[in-house]
Motif scaffolding. Sequence first.
Motif, PDB file in Angstrom:
ATOM      1  N   TRP A  44       1.288   6.469  -6.828  1.00  0.00           N
ATOM      2  CA  TRP A  44       0.042   7.206  -7.104  1.00  0.00           C
ATOM      3  C   TRP A  44       0.263   8.704  -6.907  1.00  0.00           C
ATOM      4  O   TRP A  44      -0.157   9.514  -7.720  1.00  0.00           O
TER       5      TRP A  44
ATOM      6  N   ARG B 237       0.832  -1.207   0.000  1.00  0.00           N
ATOM      7  CA  ARG B 237       0.000   0.000   0.000  1.00  0.00           C
ATOM      8  C   ARG B 237       0.859   1.246   0.000  1.00  0.00           C
ATOM      9  O   ARG B 237       0.551   2.218  -0.687  1.00  0.00           O
TER      10      ARG B 237
ATOM     11  N   TRP C 133      -3.863  10.015  -1.098  1.00  0.00           N
ATOM     12  CA  TRP C 133      -3.415   8.769  -0.474  1.00  0.00           C
ATOM     13  C   TRP C 133      -4.567   7.761  -0.444  1.00  0.00           C
ATOM     14  O   TRP C 133      -5.114   7.465   0.603  1.00  0.00           O
TER      15      TRP C 133
ATOM     16  N   ASN D 245       0.821   3.948  -2.930  1.00  0.00           N
ATOM     17  CA  ASN D 245       0.469   5.330  -2.614  1.00  0.00           C
ATOM     18  C   ASN D 245       1.544   6.310  -3.072  1.00  0.00           C
ATOM     19  O   ASN D 245       1.222   7.398  -3.567  1.00  0.00           O
TER      20      ASN D 245
END
Length: 135
Positions: free
Chosen positions: A12, A5, A53, A9
């Motif tokens: 991203w 994750r 996020w 993130n």
Amino acid sequence: MALLRLVLNIIWLLFAGVWLALGYALAGIVCFVLVITIPFGIASFRMANYALWPFGRSLVRRQSAGGLTLVGNVVWIVVAGWWLVLGHIASAVGLAVTIIGIPLAWASLKMIPVALAPFGNEIVSSGVPREPWQI
């Protein structure tokens, strides 16, 4: 899982999160300037935080949402929601070009419901058990 994750993130944030969050922030600033639309601005900044996020968080419908929520969402769609949806679709198309970008494109598409209807929804951490009274 937490490391995955975190990595997603960060990727991203670099490729889509900043630009989408800036779009939400711009919509929020406009809403604050118009004073009467300050609740829309607050929702917009909440969504900007989510756009920065998204992995490890999800969207949950609040049970306490009423008729005023529907009116607010309709006004939001007309004023800013459809622009933000276009931004999410454009970023999803751009991200889906690479194999690594496919989960990121999916995250962008996952945010379309909150871009269309920010009122009556809540952004929560994924995997955290919630009591029925908190929904």
